[in-house]
Design an enzyme around this catalytic site. Structure first.
Site, short mmCIF file in Angstrom:
data_model
loop_
_atom_site.label_atom_id
_atom_site.label_comp_id
_atom_site.label_asym_id
_atom_site.label_seq_id
_atom_site.Cartn_x
_atom_site.Cartn_y
_atom_site.Cartn_z
N LEU A 1 0.81 -1.22 0.00
CA LEU A 1 0.00 0.00 0.00
C LEU A 1 0.84 1.27 0.00
O LEU A 1 0.50 2.26 0.65
CB LEU A 1 -0.98 0.00 1.18
N HIS A 2 1.94 1.25 -0.75
CA HIS A 2 2.82 2.41 -0.89
C HIS A 2 3.00 2.76 -2.37
O HIS A 2 4.12 2.84 -2.86
CB HIS A 2 4.19 2.12 -0.27
#
Length: 539
Positions: free
Chosen positions: A472-473
């Site tokens: 989730l980056h």
């Protein structure tokens, strides 16, 4: 409605957009419009550190995107929570304060991005920061962004940290200081045991300014152009379609998914794709929506004998009631922290110059984390999660349709290289080494995932393909640099377009080795100075 004119229009009130709105209005010289597709950040769970599990799946504050099926991950899709609220993803993330490695920024400079080396960006990290530990060579004090130590020395956190050291990982008191490698306690973007998003840190002090207009539930649908000059923004509100004019610049700040989507909808992007979508081409830019990068991780989970984990907050009503009362009345207990107490930065191969693995060591263990929710084991457990920080895979963000309300098409291309898989296998073996140490053995009841049957490299690889997920980056989809695939120059101006910049994580040419929220805030701090310097130079 009559369109108003502003000096600057910022599309997206997320980690970068809130910073820009606050900094550009400080002097009172410029009139700024900040547009946010989501609503206000007034939901209770946003501000509770352990509320992350609630906002992770709440469609009122979360876009809840889903990737396309990933070929190397058994055609599974990757859930992508993204903030749809003031503060953006800083209002729903895990709150870890991590800048990446100094060498990451030196690499940006080596790629031709003047002014983005570590020595040049460090002052902006310090400017943003109000670190609980005070100011020093690496940290700031008195800035808007509160950075706090863990609120308590949790028994399980102490045991996990001791196990890391027993596994040969040296103690590091500050991942954002003189060196990154080692194990230690995470600092978080919290203040007084509450989440400290960019909406809290920057907008609260700015929202009363007469030269700042904040419009929530205002979804930017198109950047407006006069030839190759950006002149304004079209946006949808509950009252209908509106437009606003920008006398100086439009600043796109929708994140790694939202920014390329808006540019493509506006006619700036790969010409063939825009033509397929039925969009008139303003500027053919193949790099818009390309170069998508994200960290990749998997989970090693363990059942423990003592009730020291946070799993009970899901499976035990009595634990929830006690924890809720502790937080509401005393601002204490497990809900006052984020549950990610300890981390470790290591090299998968000792020949590497800097860490390529980050271990997030959590006081909970989960069966699954999807758009339907985070499902914890019905017993006490912990997780040791190896995260690959230097993935070779590159993906894309494209339009599904000529519709600003349709979710974008997201493709990561995870684990396409042998090197990426090799690092993940090494990560699982290091995680197991930590779990075997004496400090944890008094608690351990067994590995719940991958499980003792998963032992060989081939077994581990198969498990990673079945359970591994995006960390989730997402970054990189409007990459900074020169050449045919670059979207913005080192001053974050879109190549070939006047009056248009992109300011958010999408401009990173290469992903940093660590969590991406703090670097995104730094990018916005630096951008605000560049924007105002350029305005003064043009006067």
């Amino acid at each position: 409605m009559t369109a108003e004119t502003y000096d600057y229009i910022v599309t997206g009130a997320g980690s970068a957009g809130c910073v820009l709105a606050a900094r550009l209005t400080e002097s009172g010289r410029y009139k700024v419009l900040l547009l946010e597709a989501g609503g206000k950040d007034n939901k209770f769970w946003i501000h509770v550190p352990m509320g992350y599990a609630k906002t992770f799946v709440d469609p009122k504050v979360n876009w809840k995107f889903e990737s396309e099926p990933e070929q190397e991950l058994n055609n599974r899709t990757m859930y992508q929570p993204r903030g749809k609220v003031l503060g953006g993803t800083s209002s729903i993330n895990g709150m870890i304060y991590m800048r990446g490695n100094a060498a990451d920024y030196d690499q940006w400079r080596q790629l031709g991005n003047e002014g983005w080396d570590y020595d040049s960006v460090l002052p902006y990290f310090r400017k943003a920061e109000d670190n609980e530990r005070g100011a020093d060579e690496f940290h700031g004090s008195g800035g808007p962004l509160r950075v706090s130590n863990q609120p308590y020395e949790w028994e399980i956190a102490k045991a996990l940290l001791e196990a890391c050291q027993q596994a040969g990982i040296p103690y590091n008191p500050d991942f954002n200081g003189a060196k990154q490698e080692g194990c230690g306690y995470y600092q978080t973007t919290t203040k007084d045991k509450r989440r400290w998003s960019t909406a809290a840190a920057y907008l609260r002090m700015a929202k009363g300014r007469p030269n700042l207009t904040i419009r929530t539930n205002a979804h930017a649908t198109r950047v407006l152009f006069d030839g190759r000059k950006a002149t304004g923004v079209e946006f949808r509100t509950p009252k209908g379609l509106e437009t606003a004019h920008a006398g100086r610049e439009v600043i796109v700040s929708g994140g790694a998914y939202g920014s390329p989507q808006l540019l493509q909808l506006s006619g700036v992007g790969p010409a063939q794709h825009l033509t397929e979508m039925g969009i008139d081409i303003v500027h053919d830019m193949p790099g818009v929506g390309s170069n998508l990068q994200d960290h990749f991780n998997t989970y090693c989970t363990y059942r423990i004998s003592k009730n020291l984990s946070l799993n009970a907050l899901q499976y035990s009503l009595s634990h929830r009631l006690v924890a809720g009362a502790q937080y509401v009345f005393l601002r204490s207990g497990p809900m006052s922290g984020n549950g990610l107490y300890v981390g470790a930065l290591v090299r998968s191969d000792k020949r590497l110059e800097r860490p390529d693995l980050q271990f997030n060591i959590s006081a909970w263990s989960t069966i699954d984390r999807t758009a339907d929710g985070i499902i914890s084991h019905p017993f006490p457990g912990i997780s040791i999660s190896p995260v690959h920080l230097a993935p070779e895979g590159r993906g894309t963000v494209r339009l599904r349709a000529n519709d600003p309300f349709a979710p974008p098409e997201i493709k990561f291309n995870f684990l396409r290289s042998e090197g990426d898989m090799r690092v993940m296998i090494a990560g699982v073996r290091i995680a197991r080494s930590i779990a075997r140490q004496h400090a944890l053995q008094r608690l351990m009841m067994g590995e719940t995932a991958p499980g003792v049957a998963v032992h060989s490299d081939e077994d581990i690889a198969a498990d990673v393909r079945q359970r591994g997920v995006s960390n989730l980056h997402p970054v990189g989809t409007c990459g900074m640099g020169q050449g045919p695939m670059a979207v913005v120059d080192p001053r974050l101006r879109v190549h070939g377009i006047a009056g248009l910049r992109v300011v958010d994580a999408s401009i990173m040419p290469v992903i940093v080795a660590g969590n991406t929220n703090a670097p995104t805030i730094m990018i916005a701090e630096k951008a605000s100075d560049m924007i105002q310097d350029d305005a003064r130079a043009a006067a």
